[in-house]
Design a protein around this motif. Structure first.
Motif, PDB file in Angstrom:
ATOM      1  N   ASP A   1      30.818  27.971  59.343  1.00  0.00           N
ATOM      2  CA  ASP A   1      30.165  27.836  60.891  1.00  0.00           C
ATOM      3  C   ASP A   1      32.058  28.891  61.603  1.00  0.00           C
ATOM      4  O   ASP A   1      32.062  28.146  62.797  1.00  0.00           O
ATOM      5  N   GLY A   2      32.319  29.812  60.886  1.00  0.00           N
ATOM      6  CA  GLY A   2      33.685  29.989  61.494  1.00  0.00           C
ATOM      7  C   GLY A   2      34.530  29.307  61.196  1.00  0.00           C
ATOM      8  O   GLY A   2      36.380  30.005  61.367  1.00  0.00           O
ATOM      9  N   VAL A   3      34.854  28.606  60.119  1.00  0.00           N
ATOM     10  CA  VAL A   3      36.424  27.565  60.260  1.00  0.00           C
ATOM     11  C   VAL A   3      36.782  27.477  58.682  1.00  0.00           C
ATOM     12  O   VAL A   3      35.861  27.747  58.342  1.00  0.00           O
ATOM     13  N   ARG A   4      37.684  28.181  58.796  1.00  0.00           N
ATOM     14  CA  ARG A   4      38.446  28.301  57.306  1.00  0.00           C
ATOM     15  C   ARG A   4      39.066  26.327  57.031  1.00  0.00           C
ATOM     16  O   ARG A   4      39.336  25.814  57.597  1.00  0.00           O
ATOM     17  N   HIS A   5      38.390  26.706  55.319  1.00  0.00           N
ATOM     18  CA  HIS A   5      39.024  25.096  55.113  1.00  0.00           C
ATOM     19  C   HIS A   5      39.396  25.172  53.248  1.00  0.00           C
ATOM     20  O   HIS A   5      38.635  25.467  52.529  1.00  0.00           O
ATOM     21  N   PRO A   6      41.342  25.011  53.412  1.00  0.00           N
ATOM     22  CA  PRO A   6      41.407  25.408  51.961  1.00  0.00           C
ATOM     23  C   PRO A   6      41.365  23.876  51.388  1.00  0.00           C
ATOM     24  O   PRO A   6      41.102  22.886  51.330  1.00  0.00           O
ATOM     25  N   VAL A   7      40.744  24.490  49.799  1.00  0.00           N
ATOM     26  CA  VAL A   7      40.929  23.181  48.775  1.00  0.00           C
ATOM     27  C   VAL A   7      42.456  23.001  48.359  1.00  0.00           C
ATOM     28  O   VAL A   7      42.992  23.548  48.700  1.00  0.00           O
ATOM     29  N   PRO A   8      41.776  22.189  47.836  1.00  0.00           N
ATOM     30  CA  PRO A   8      43.118  21.506  46.882  1.00  0.00           C
ATOM     31  C   PRO A   8      43.269  22.544  46.068  1.00  0.00           C
ATOM     32  O   PRO A   8      42.678  23.220  44.976  1.00  0.00           O
ATOM     33  N   LYS A   9      44.434  22.012  45.441  1.00  0.00           N
ATOM     34  CA  LYS A   9      45.377  23.217  44.495  1.00  0.00           C
ATOM     35  C   LYS A   9      46.341  22.316  44.149  1.00  0.00           C
ATOM     36  O   LYS A   9      46.865  20.953  44.143  1.00  0.00           O
ATOM     37  N   PRO A  10      46.432  22.488  42.188  1.00  0.00           N
ATOM     38  CA  PRO A  10      45.723  24.187  42.093  1.00  0.00           C
ATOM     39  C   PRO A  10      44.260  24.030  42.166  1.00  0.00           C
ATOM     40  O   PRO A  10      43.691  22.790  41.880  1.00  0.00           O
ATOM     41  N   PHE A  11      44.256  25.237  41.683  1.00  0.00           N
ATOM     42  CA  PHE A  11      42.068  25.068  42.116  1.00  0.00           C
ATOM     43  C   PHE A  11      42.068  25.863  40.658  1.00  0.00           C
ATOM     44  O   PHE A  11      42.350  27.071  40.592  1.00  0.00           O
ATOM     45  N   LEU A  12      40.731  26.066  40.188  1.00  0.00           N
ATOM     46  CA  LEU A  12      40.213  26.184  39.396  1.00  0.00           C
ATOM     47  C   LEU A  12      39.123  25.529  38.734  1.00  0.00           C
ATOM     48  O   LEU A  12      38.427  24.843  38.915  1.00  0.00           O
ATOM     49  N   VAL A  13      38.534  27.054  38.474  1.00  0.00           N
ATOM     50  CA  VAL A  13      37.151  27.564  38.487  1.00  0.00           C
ATOM     51  C   VAL A  13      36.647  28.095  36.500  1.00  0.00           C
ATOM     52  O   VAL A  13      37.117  28.754  36.434  1.00  0.00           O
ATOM     53  N   VAL A  14      35.276  26.870  35.633  1.00  0.00           N
ATOM     54  CA  VAL A  14      35.608  27.127  34.620  1.00  0.00           C
ATOM     55  C   VAL A  14      33.627  26.811  34.868  1.00  0.00           C
ATOM     56  O   VAL A  14      33.467  25.875  34.661  1.00  0.00           O
ATOM     57  N   ALA A  15      33.407  27.905  34.469  1.00  0.00           N
ATOM     58  CA  ALA A  15      31.695  28.266  34.831  1.00  0.00           C
ATOM     59  C   ALA A  15      31.491  28.668  33.426  1.00  0.00           C
ATOM     60  O   ALA A  15      31.753  29.069  32.395  1.00  0.00           O
ATOM     61  N   THR A  16      29.927  27.864  33.337  1.00  0.00           N
ATOM     62  CA  THR A  16      29.725  28.275  32.016  1.00  0.00           C
ATOM     63  C   THR A  16      27.994  29.101  31.913  1.00  0.00           C
ATOM     64  O   THR A  16      27.685  29.068  33.284  1.00  0.00           O
ATOM     65  N   GLN A  17      27.723  29.769  30.893  1.00  0.00           N
ATOM     66  CA  GLN A  17      26.533  30.660  31.095  1.00  0.00           C
ATOM     67  C   GLN A  17      25.847  30.711  29.514  1.00  0.00           C
ATOM     68  O   GLN A  17      26.569  30.880  28.706  1.00  0.00           O
ATOM     69  N   ASN A  18      24.733  31.378  29.086  1.00  0.00           N
ATOM     70  CA  ASN A  18      23.599  30.909  28.036  1.00  0.00           C
ATOM     71  C   ASN A  18      23.170  32.507  28.390  1.00  0.00           C
ATOM     72  O   ASN A  18      22.412  33.019  29.164  1.00  0.00           O
ATOM     73  N   PRO A  19      23.877  33.407  27.306  1.00  0.00           N
ATOM     74  CA  PRO A  19      23.389  34.557  27.398  1.00  0.00           C
ATOM     75  C   PRO A  19      22.222  34.901  27.279  1.00  0.00           C
ATOM     76  O   PRO A  19      21.854  35.978  26.697  1.00  0.00           O
ATOM     77  N   VAL A  20      21.524  34.046  26.005  1.00  0.00           N
ATOM     78  CA  VAL A  20      20.798  34.516  25.309  1.00  0.00           C
ATOM     79  C   VAL A  20      19.115  34.114  25.995  1.00  0.00           C
ATOM     80  O   VAL A  20      18.297  35.073  26.312  1.00  0.00           O
ATOM     81  N   GLU A  21      19.468  32.964  26.508  1.00  0.00           N
ATOM     82  CA  GLU A  21      17.865  32.694  27.294  1.00  0.00           C
ATOM     83  C   GLU A  21      17.632  33.302  28.913  1.00  0.00           C
ATOM     84  O   GLU A  21      18.430  32.448  29.514  1.00  0.00           O
ATOM     85  N   MET A  22      17.098  33.902  28.629  1.00  0.00           N
ATOM     86  CA  MET A  22      17.339  34.440  30.465  1.00  0.00           C
ATOM     87  C   MET A  22      16.514  34.079  31.124  1.00  0.00           C
ATOM     88  O   MET A  22      15.887  35.080  32.277  1.00  0.00           O
ATOM     89  N   ASP A  23      15.251  33.217  31.274  1.00  0.00           N
ATOM     90  CA  ASP A  23      13.973  32.824  32.154  1.00  0.00           C
ATOM     91  C   ASP A  23      14.590  32.689  32.939  1.00  0.00           C
ATOM     92  O   ASP A  23      15.141  31.870  32.883  1.00  0.00           O
ATOM     93  N   GLY A  24      14.540  32.879  34.675  1.00  0.00           N
ATOM     94  CA  GLY A  24      14.684  32.185  35.562  1.00  0.00           C
ATOM     95  C   GLY A  24      16.415  32.126  35.201  1.00  0.00           C
ATOM     96  O   GLY A  24      16.935  30.819  35.787  1.00  0.00           O
ATOM     97  N   THR A  25      16.888  33.071  35.543  1.00  0.00           N
ATOM     98  CA  THR A  25      18.035  33.660  35.610  1.00  0.00           C
ATOM     99  C   THR A  25      18.642  34.424  35.913  1.00  0.00           C
ATOM    100  O   THR A  25      18.015  35.284  36.220  1.00  0.00           O
ATOM    101  N   TYR A  26      19.802  34.933  36.542  1.00  0.00           N
ATOM    102  CA  TYR A  26      20.115  35.579  37.328  1.00  0.00           C
ATOM    103  C   TYR A  26      21.749  36.446  36.984  1.00  0.00           C
ATOM    104  O   TYR A  26      22.578  35.613  36.603  1.00  0.00           O
ATOM    105  N   ARG A  27      21.242  37.308  36.690  1.00  0.00           N
ATOM    106  CA  ARG A  27      22.549  37.892  36.341  1.00  0.00           C
ATOM    107  C   ARG A  27      24.012  38.026  37.401  1.00  0.00           C
ATOM    108  O   ARG A  27      23.473  37.889  38.304  1.00  0.00           O
ATOM    109  N   LEU A  28      25.344  37.651  36.680  1.00  0.00           N
ATOM    110  CA  LEU A  28      25.896  37.581  37.978  1.00  0.00           C
ATOM    111  C   LEU A  28      26.561  39.566  38.072  1.00  0.00           C
ATOM    112  O   LEU A  28      26.676  39.734  37.232  1.00  0.00           O
ATOM    113  N   PRO A  29      27.083  39.384  39.038  1.00  0.00           N
ATOM    114  CA  PRO A  29      27.212  40.674  39.631  1.00  0.00           C
ATOM    115  C   PRO A  29      28.498  40.884  39.845  1.00  0.00           C
ATOM    116  O   PRO A  29      29.260  39.913  39.399  1.00  0.00           O
TER     117      PRO A  29
END
Length: 330
Positions: free
Chosen positions: A142-170
């Motif tokens: 809603d137009g207001v910026r909120h900082p996240v805690p630091k340090p900040f790390l995103v660890v994402a997982t994905q399965n490259p084999v089963e593609m049904d019901g998935t959306y390719r990361l742009p």
């Protein structure tokens, strides 16, 4: 302290020692994958994010949870599903009847370590909710910026084999990840050890080795690792080689070059050095560059992989050597 002030030997030894303890701690849960653990810690100290892509059951989520459990701080796990909304990730503003004012309720992305499990199962709109926070470490609601805690790390997982019901990361989303790693199958000896029950510890049983304040200090130390001017030029030439490769449609961007040098600083310090070497850049070019390379349609039809093309590009660039010596090919 000046971020460019050279590191002392005591600082280098202290950093390498703590990084080794963290790696050993994580490896007590993630067996037989020391290099994957080292690269994940490299991303943490380089203030980057990690995409773990592999088949189910090889320990992607276990690795992410072990990293979170080893650092005393806030961590959240988001299970991405097709019905997940952007507000379920970033948070939402709600009107409080008692105070007669709008209040922001932060989502699970407001943590030091965020585990985005099966990220490719969410819609592109929900995936895009991570774009801003991964790059700028802030969330705008809603137009207001909120900082996240630091340090900040995103660890994402994905399965490259089963593609049904998935959306390719742009590509824009992939470019926000410092590294793309594959855990891979364990070798025979490690798998036998798992079957025997030698590894009964779960990530939840791990006790923290360090805290977020110390990690923040280690991030600042990694930024002080020395990079000689010829190595800056070498990193740029590695990226340029991907752009001019005949089987590449889109090569590595300048942001990818920055990611490579940042990762090399962290990687060198983990190994007990206050300076980077050409070998650091060559070794990290795969996990840092491969997901940033888009192959030509012809290369895709012939089954050429980004890793193969990248290896050719790296081999075509002369390695800088000390003054007075002629550069050689890989």
């Amino acid at each position: 302290m000046n971020s460019r002030e050279p590191l002392t030997q005591d600082e280098v030894r202290g950093f390498a020692g703590l990084a080794a303890r963290l790696a050993q701690h994580i490896e007590s849960v993630v067996l037989g994958k020391p290099q994957v653990v080292r690269l994940a810690l490299t991303a943490l100290f380089a203030q980057g994010h990690v995409l773990l892509e592999d088949v189910p059951g090889v320990g992607k989520t276990t690795l992410a949870r072990a990293i979170a459990a080893s650092v005393k701080g806030q961590w959240r796990r988001i299970q991405f599903t097709p019905d997940l909304l952007p507000s379920d990730v970033a948070g939402v503003t709600i009107f409080n009847q008692a105070s007669r004012a709008f209040e922001f309720h932060p989502g699970p992305v407001f943590a030091n370590i965020v585990i985005a499990d099966e990220i490719n199962r969410a819609s592109p709109k929900t995936q895009s909710a991570l774009l801003e926070v991964m790059e700028e470490q802030t969330v705008t609601v809603d137009g207001v910026r909120h900082p996240v805690p630091k340090p900040f790390l995103v660890v994402a997982t994905q399965n490259p084999v089963e593609m049904d019901g998935t959306y390719r990361l742009p590509e824009a989303q992939l470019d926000r990840f410092l590294m793309k790693l594959s855990v891979g199958y364990p070798d025979e000896a490690v798998e036998i050890e798992v079957l025997r029950g030698a590894n009964r510890r779960s990530p939840e049983a791990l006790t923290p080795v360090t805290d977020t304040a110390t990690v923040s200090g280690m991030i600042r130390m990694a930024q002080r690792v020395h990079i000689a001017d010829p190595l800056y030029a070498y990193a740029v030439r590695l990226a340029a080689a991907t752009r001019s490769h005949p089987q590449v449609r889109v090569g590595v961007s300048p942001r990818g070059v920055i990611a490579l040098t940042r990762a090399a600083q962290s990687y060198a310090l983990i190994q007990g050095r206050g300076w980077i070497m050409p070998e650091d850049l060559k070794e990290l070019s795969g996990p840092v560059f491969a997901h940033r390379v888009l192959l030509s349609p012809d290369a895709q039809v012939r089954g050429v992989t980004a890793a193969e093309v990248l290896a050719q590009a790296v081999a075509s660039v002369a390695v800088p050597l000390p003054a007075g010596q002629q550069p050689v090919r890989n």
